[in-house]
Design a protein around this motif. Structure first.
Motif, PDB file in Angstrom:
ATOM      1  N   ILE A  19      39.574  38.562  55.919  1.00 60.07           N
ATOM      2  CA  ILE A  19      40.729  38.214  56.720  1.00 60.07           C
ATOM      3  C   ILE A  19      42.125  38.326  55.974  1.00 60.07           C
ATOM      4  N   LEU A  20      41.920  38.179  54.556  1.00 60.59           N
ATOM      5  CA  LEU A  20      43.111  38.195  53.880  1.00 60.59           C
ATOM      6  C   LEU A  20      43.659  39.797  53.452  1.00 60.59           C
ATOM      7  N   ILE A  21      42.803  40.567  53.701  1.00 56.92           N
ATOM      8  CA  ILE A  21      43.076  42.001  53.611  1.00 56.92           C
ATOM      9  C   ILE A  21      44.334  42.416  54.243  1.00 56.92           C
ATOM     10  N   PRO A  22      44.772  42.135  55.529  1.00 55.74           N
ATOM     11  CA  PRO A  22      45.732  42.535  56.059  1.00 55.74           C
ATOM     12  C   PRO A  22      47.023  41.848  55.514  1.00 55.74           C
ATOM     13  N   PHE A  23      46.976  40.550  55.031  1.00 58.31           N
ATOM     14  CA  PHE A  23      48.071  39.865  54.356  1.00 58.31           C
ATOM     15  C   PHE A  23      48.283  40.522  52.987  1.00 58.31           C
ATOM     16  N   ARG A  41      54.938  45.930  34.706  1.00 57.16           N
ATOM     17  CA  ARG A  41      54.365  47.052  34.165  1.00 57.16           C
ATOM     18  C   ARG A  41      53.149  46.807  35.130  1.00 57.16           C
ATOM     19  N   SER A  42      52.604  45.959  35.536  1.00 57.94           N
ATOM     20  CA  SER A  42      51.501  45.453  36.608  1.00 57.94           C
ATOM     21  C   SER A  42      51.605  44.294  37.225  1.00 57.94           C
ATOM     22  N   LYS A  43      51.043  44.263  38.288  1.00 59.01           N
ATOM     23  CA  LYS A  43      50.742  42.915  39.113  1.00 59.01           C
ATOM     24  C   LYS A  43      49.577  42.527  39.664  1.00 59.01           C
ATOM     25  N   THR A  44      49.292  41.425  39.765  1.00 59.99           N
ATOM     26  CA  THR A  44      48.168  40.654  40.584  1.00 59.99           C
ATOM     27  C   THR A  44      48.715  40.013  41.714  1.00 59.99           C
ATOM     28  N   ASN A  45      48.143  40.188  42.976  1.00 60.32           N
ATOM     29  CA  ASN A  45      48.630  39.681  44.059  1.00 60.32           C
ATOM     30  C   ASN A  45      47.717  38.841  44.876  1.00 60.32           C
ATOM     31  N   VAL A  46      48.315  37.664  44.688  1.00 60.82           N
ATOM     32  CA  VAL A  46      46.977  36.366  45.215  1.00 60.82           C
ATOM     33  C   VAL A  46      47.787  35.930  46.669  1.00 60.82           C
ATOM     34  N   VAL A  47      46.834  36.097  47.583  1.00 64.98           N
ATOM     35  CA  VAL A  47      47.250  35.836  49.008  1.00 64.98           C
ATOM     36  C   VAL A  47      46.607  34.381  49.735  1.00 64.98           C
ATOM     37  N   GLY A  48      47.348  33.946  50.779  1.00 68.47           N
ATOM     38  CA  GLY A  48      46.472  32.750  51.313  1.00 68.47           C
ATOM     39  C   GLY A  48      46.796  31.547  50.601  1.00 68.47           C
ATOM     40  N   ARG A 239      64.176  40.889  36.600  1.00 65.77           N
ATOM     41  CA  ARG A 239      62.691  41.184  37.498  1.00 65.77           C
ATOM     42  C   ARG A 239      63.406  41.912  38.687  1.00 65.77           C
ATOM     43  N   ASN A 240      64.296  41.646  39.202  1.00 74.50           N
ATOM     44  CA  ASN A 240      64.908  42.116  40.377  1.00 74.50           C
ATOM     45  C   ASN A 240      63.722  42.224  41.482  1.00 74.50           C
ATOM     46  N   LEU A 241      63.411  41.295  41.931  1.00 73.76           N
ATOM     47  CA  LEU A 241      62.361  40.864  42.862  1.00 73.76           C
ATOM     48  C   LEU A 241      62.969  41.101  44.372  1.00 73.76           C
ATOM     49  N   THR A 242      61.886  41.462  45.529  1.00 82.34           N
ATOM     50  CA  THR A 242      62.396  41.860  46.598  1.00 82.34           C
ATOM     51  C   THR A 242      63.325  40.606  47.238  1.00 82.34           C
ATOM     52  N   ARG A 243      64.090  40.823  48.130  1.00 79.36           N
ATOM     53  CA  ARG A 243      65.128  39.832  48.432  1.00 79.36           C
ATOM     54  C   ARG A 243      64.204  38.790  49.308  1.00 79.36           C
ATOM     55  N   PHE A 244      64.712  37.244  48.857  1.00 78.39           N
ATOM     56  CA  PHE A 244      63.973  36.186  49.524  1.00 78.39           C
ATOM     57  C   PHE A 244      62.925  35.728  48.601  1.00 78.39           C
ATOM     58  N   SER A 245      62.532  36.577  47.527  1.00 81.02           N
ATOM     59  CA  SER A 245      61.448  35.977  46.717  1.00 81.02           C
ATOM     60  C   SER A 245      61.889  35.092  45.752  1.00 81.02           C
ATOM     61  N   GLU A 246      61.177  34.207  45.305  1.00 83.57           N
ATOM     62  CA  GLU A 246      61.391  32.988  44.253  1.00 83.57           C
ATOM     63  C   GLU A 246      60.643  33.360  43.073  1.00 83.57           C
ATOM     64  N   ASP A 265      55.824  34.914  40.636  1.00 89.79           N
ATOM     65  CA  ASP A 265      56.833  34.811  41.878  1.00 89.79           C
ATOM     66  C   ASP A 265      56.356  34.812  43.015  1.00 89.79           C
ATOM     67  N   MET A 266      56.882  34.187  44.104  1.00 95.41           N
ATOM     68  CA  MET A 266      56.311  33.816  45.135  1.00 95.41           C
ATOM     69  C   MET A 266      56.816  34.852  46.378  1.00 95.41           C
ATOM     70  N   GLY A 267      56.235  35.668  47.065  1.00 97.09           N
ATOM     71  CA  GLY A 267      56.914  36.685  48.013  1.00 97.09           C
ATOM     72  C   GLY A 267      57.907  36.012  49.016  1.00 97.09           C
ATOM     73  N   PRO A 268      58.636  36.913  49.579  1.00 96.96           N
ATOM     74  CA  PRO A 268      59.597  36.470  50.694  1.00 96.96           C
ATOM     75  C   PRO A 268      59.010  35.720  51.724  1.00 96.96           C
ATOM     76  N   LEU A 269      57.859  35.990  52.031  1.00 93.69           N
ATOM     77  CA  LEU A 269      57.104  35.339  53.344  1.00 93.69           C
ATOM     78  C   LEU A 269      56.386  34.003  52.845  1.00 93.69           C
ATOM     79  N   PHE A 270      56.224  33.723  51.391  1.00 96.28           N
ATOM     80  CA  PHE A 270      55.747  32.659  50.965  1.00 96.28           C
ATOM     81  C   PHE A 270      54.301  32.533  51.265  1.00 96.28           C
ATOM     82  N   ILE A 271      53.804  33.594  51.693  1.00 95.53           N
ATOM     83  CA  ILE A 271      52.064  33.561  51.919  1.00 95.53           C
ATOM     84  C   ILE A 271      51.399  34.416  50.707  1.00 95.53           C
TER      85      ILE A 271
END
Length: 281
Positions: A19-23, A41-48, A239-246, A265-271
């Motif tokens: 379920i989380l793969i598309p997000f 230099r690297s990132k971990t993306n946690v969704v949901g 850090r220059n994150l994507t617009r609307f990120s926090e 940081d939280m992504g711009p969609l906050f998911i």
């Protein structure tokens, strides 16, 4: 756990992952918008749901990571994913009912304890330093600070491991000074250190080599270095994150014998939440 329960658990975990793969793909794709300007230099993306539990503060004991959300504390392995334990009700009724505490901010690990900024969010009457056991994540003590000195809540705190002094600022948006307290002696006041310039919207901070590093949610989500003795401020990186990120909190870990900044940081969609690594310049 019997064989049926184990199989069911694996099935549920697999379904959730699917379920989380598309997000994950969506949020990684959006993050690519700012790829040429970012400095991680690297990132971990946690969704949901996992992103919620990694949405405020972060600190480390050197081997594992601790995260806060508005009302929870969790501890993970250094990969930021594997859960070790959690306190899903980290604000006791005593604090919420008596003081209106509804928000856990930046964290700092010191001497087997987690120090956290606690707030009666957007009221600002009771800035509180909460002290949690780093193993159980249960609140063991708290200190009500002077709201006439700390004038707009307690979004972050940081303890200097060299002397046991806890640092915060007088204002959450446009601070003019560092406030210093003795965490080993009942949070007694030590001194105030005027800042050479205001550091807008500090979200979290950590000490490394006697220097205070502070992560912000300003226009470039910059990280600053602050001399805790003189208050001299210098920008370390954007850090220059994507617009609307926090931009959220940060900590420092040793990787391959060198210190590395680990910031959230939280992504711009906050998911989703990103846990990123940055090199010291």
């Amino acid at each position: 756990m019997n064989g049926i329960q184990l199989t069911l658990t694996k099935i549920i975990s697999l379904v959730m992952a699917l379920i989380l793969i598309p997000f994950a793909l969506l949020t990684d794709g959006i993050d690519m918008i700012s790829a040429s300007e970012r400095t991680d230099r690297s990132k971990t993306n946690v969704v949901g749901v996992g992103a919620y539990f990694r949405s405020q503060g972060i600190t480390t004991d050197g081997a594992t990571l601790y995260f806060s959300s508005k009302t929870t504390l969790i501890r993970t392995e250094s990969n930021a994913r594997t859960l070790i334990n959690a306190n899903y009700s980290a604000i006791p009724d005593e604090l919420s009912e008596n003081y209106g505490i509804a928000h856990i901010g930046g964290l700092s690990f010191y001497n087997g304890k987690i120090y956290a900024g606690l707030e009666d969010s957007k009221v600002w009457d009771y800035p509180i330093v909460g002290v949690y056991d780093a193993e159980t994540l249960e609140l063991t003590d708290y200190y009500i600070m002077d709201s006439e000195v700390i004038t707009r809540g307690m979004p972050w705190v940081c303890v200097n491991p060299e002397n046991g002094y806890l640092y915060c600022t007088d204002h959450s948006k446009n601070p003019t000074k560092l406030l210093v307290y003795d965490a080993e002696n009942g949070m007694s006041f030590v001194e105030e250190v005027p800042l050479s310039e205001s550091v807008y919207a500090i979200q979290g901070a950590e000490f490394c080599g006697g220097v205070l590093y502070a992560a912000t949610n300003d226009d470039t989500q910059a990280i600053y270095k602050i001399d805790p003795s003189t208050g001299e401020v210098e920008k370390l990186l954007d850090r220059n994150l994507t617009r609307f990120s926090e931009g959220e909190g940060m900590t420092v870990m040793m990787k391959n014998g060198a210190p590395v900044i680990v910031a959230m940081d939280m992504g711009p969609l906050f998911i989703n939440a990103f846990v990123r690594e940055y090199n010291f310049k």
